[in-house]
Design a protein around this motif. Sequence first.
Motif, short mmCIF file in Angstrom:
data_model
loop_
_atom_site.label_atom_id
_atom_site.label_comp_id
_atom_site.label_asym_id
_atom_site.label_seq_id
_atom_site.Cartn_x
_atom_site.Cartn_y
_atom_site.Cartn_z
N HIS A 32 46.87 45.83 48.82
CA HIS A 32 45.66 44.98 48.80
C HIS A 32 44.92 45.06 47.47
CE1 HIS A 32 43.65 48.85 49.62
NE2 HIS A 32 42.60 48.27 49.09
N ALA A 33 45.15 46.13 46.69
CA ALA A 33 44.45 46.28 45.41
C ALA A 33 44.80 45.17 44.42
CB ALA A 33 44.75 47.65 44.81
N MET A 34 45.91 44.46 44.67
CA MET A 34 46.25 43.34 43.78
C MET A 34 45.18 42.26 43.80
SD MET A 34 49.15 41.05 45.78
CE MET A 34 48.93 39.68 44.66
N TRP A 35 44.35 42.26 44.85
CA TRP A 35 43.31 41.24 44.98
C TRP A 35 41.97 41.70 44.42
CZ3 TRP A 35 44.93 36.58 46.16
CH2 TRP A 35 46.05 36.40 46.99
N ALA A 36 41.93 42.82 43.72
CA ALA A 36 40.64 43.40 43.30
C ALA A 36 39.69 42.39 42.64
CB ALA A 36 40.87 44.60 42.39
N PRO A 37 40.15 41.57 41.66
CA PRO A 37 39.21 40.62 41.04
C PRO A 37 38.66 39.60 42.03
CG PRO A 37 41.24 40.81 39.73
CD PRO A 37 41.50 41.48 41.03
N GLN A 38 39.52 39.14 42.94
CA GLN A 38 39.08 38.15 43.91
C GLN A 38 38.17 38.77 44.97
OE1 GLN A 38 42.52 38.21 42.86
NE2 GLN A 38 41.91 36.64 41.38
N ILE A 39 38.47 40.00 45.40
CA ILE A 39 37.63 40.66 46.39
C ILE A 39 36.21 40.82 45.84
CG2 ILE A 39 37.23 42.83 47.62
CD1 ILE A 39 40.34 43.10 47.77
N THR A 40 36.11 41.26 44.60
CA THR A 40 34.79 41.45 43.98
C THR A 40 33.99 40.15 43.97
OG1 THR A 40 35.62 43.23 42.58
CG2 THR A 40 33.61 42.13 41.86
N ALA A 41 34.63 39.06 43.59
CA ALA A 41 33.92 37.78 43.47
C ALA A 41 33.66 37.13 44.83
CB ALA A 41 34.72 36.83 42.59
N LEU A 42 34.68 37.08 45.67
CA LEU A 42 34.54 36.35 46.93
C LEU A 42 33.61 37.06 47.90
CD1 LEU A 42 38.24 35.21 47.64
CD2 LEU A 42 36.44 33.98 46.42
N SER A 43 33.59 38.40 47.88
CA SER A 43 32.78 39.14 48.84
C SER A 43 31.28 39.00 48.59
CB SER A 43 33.18 40.62 48.85
OG SER A 43 32.93 41.22 47.60
N GLN A 44 30.91 38.36 47.47
CA GLN A 44 29.49 38.04 47.26
C GLN A 44 29.03 36.94 48.20
OE1 GLN A 44 27.88 40.05 44.96
NE2 GLN A 44 29.93 40.98 44.88
N HIS A 45 29.97 36.15 48.70
CA HIS A 45 29.62 34.97 49.51
C HIS A 45 30.35 34.93 50.85
CE1 HIS A 45 28.06 33.41 45.68
NE2 HIS A 45 29.22 33.79 45.15
N TYR A 46 31.41 35.71 50.99
CA TYR A 46 32.28 35.61 52.15
C TYR A 46 32.62 36.99 52.69
CZ TYR A 46 32.84 30.91 50.33
OH TYR A 46 32.57 29.64 49.86
N ARG A 47 33.07 37.00 53.94
CA ARG A 47 33.63 38.23 54.51
C ARG A 47 35.11 38.24 54.15
NH1 ARG A 47 34.00 39.95 60.95
NH2 ARG A 47 34.94 42.03 60.58
N VAL A 48 35.50 39.19 53.31
CA VAL A 48 36.87 39.22 52.78
C VAL A 48 37.66 40.35 53.44
CG1 VAL A 48 38.27 39.45 50.70
CG2 VAL A 48 36.06 38.28 50.58
N ILE A 49 38.78 39.98 54.04
CA ILE A 49 39.69 40.95 54.63
C ILE A 49 40.99 40.89 53.84
CG2 ILE A 49 41.00 41.61 56.69
CD1 ILE A 49 38.01 39.46 57.20
N ALA A 50 41.50 42.03 53.44
CA ALA A 50 42.80 42.10 52.75
C ALA A 50 43.61 43.21 53.40
CB ALA A 50 42.61 42.36 51.26
N LEU A 51 44.85 42.91 53.76
CA LEU A 51 45.66 43.89 54.46
C LEU A 51 46.81 44.38 53.58
CD1 LEU A 51 48.41 42.21 55.37
CD2 LEU A 51 46.90 41.30 57.10
N ASP A 52 47.33 45.54 53.95
CA ASP A 52 48.53 46.08 53.31
C ASP A 52 49.73 45.78 54.20
OD1 ASP A 52 47.26 47.22 51.10
OD2 ASP A 52 46.97 49.16 52.08
N LEU A 53 50.77 45.18 53.62
CA LEU A 53 52.02 45.01 54.34
C LEU A 53 52.53 46.36 54.85
CD1 LEU A 53 54.39 42.68 52.24
CD2 LEU A 53 53.71 42.31 54.62
N TRP A 54 53.35 46.33 55.89
CA TRP A 54 53.95 47.57 56.39
C TRP A 54 54.69 48.32 55.26
CZ3 TRP A 54 51.71 48.53 60.63
CH2 TRP A 54 51.45 47.53 61.57
N GLY A 55 54.43 49.61 55.20
CA GLY A 55 55.07 50.43 54.18
C GLY A 55 54.47 50.30 52.79
N HIS A 56 53.46 49.44 52.65
CA HIS A 56 52.79 49.22 51.37
C HIS A 56 51.38 49.81 51.45
CE1 HIS A 56 55.99 46.25 51.27
NE2 HIS A 56 55.68 45.87 50.05
N GLY A 57 50.88 50.28 50.34
CA GLY A 57 49.52 50.83 50.31
C GLY A 57 49.35 51.94 51.33
#
Length: 270
Positions: A32-57
Amino acid sequence: MPFVTVDGQALHYIDQGTGPAVLLAGSYLWDHAMWAPQITALSQHYRVIALDLWGHGESGRMPECTKSLDDVARQALGLLDHLDIDRVTLVGLSVGGMWGVRLALSAPQRLDGLVLIDTYVGVEPEPTRQYYFSLFKQIEDSGVISPQLLDIVVPIFFRPGIDPQSALYQDFRAKLAALPANRLRQSIVPMGRITFGRDDLLPRLGELNPETTLLMCGDQDKPRPPSETREMAELIGCPYVLVPEAGHISNLENPQFVTDALLKFLGARN
């Protein structure tokens, strides 16, 4: 860190911000850390959920019952149910888009919008499928992604001109090199076989809502070239955007461009 048990295994996710829900579904071999720039920006306005695939993260091993990308889509719906989220905009990159389309087709009433980035839902071309499966066999047999394999695998994800000494490139390489044998054999390799052995969903793309769908692709994406994005956009009847100076992980190679496009898309939906 929040987890939910799905099919007997711990699925890890992050849940940040308030507002209309956005689910970020990432690439194979990335967490999920691949989304770090988008999480920072989008979470100012939205509820952001990001998941880790099985065996990842931080997620657990792939459940035994996971046989296809349809199962991964069903498991993601289980996460949304756990969070009491009725409707979401799904943003899927690479395999995240592959199973994201399956979620959209199986539960259209749960989606406010769908953004597909650097992905393709047709079958994997046979020469490529056989090539990837041969790599999986090497990884499975050795229990490691060897330096020689890293030299093959890592560049696939980036535009040809990237500096191989850059932090983005080197951090990704180091993460892959550190993956333990049990995780590779129990989750990473099986997930890869499911991903690249997928069936053809191109005939069903016309069922998606073109008014609430957007496609994006790095203009220098090698594994999922822009021609595939154009093909899908035509079948859906929706717009597509090429991300300049970007390869397969376009949201990290040109994060501001992708973030701005997502904010524009989300703003029109909510």
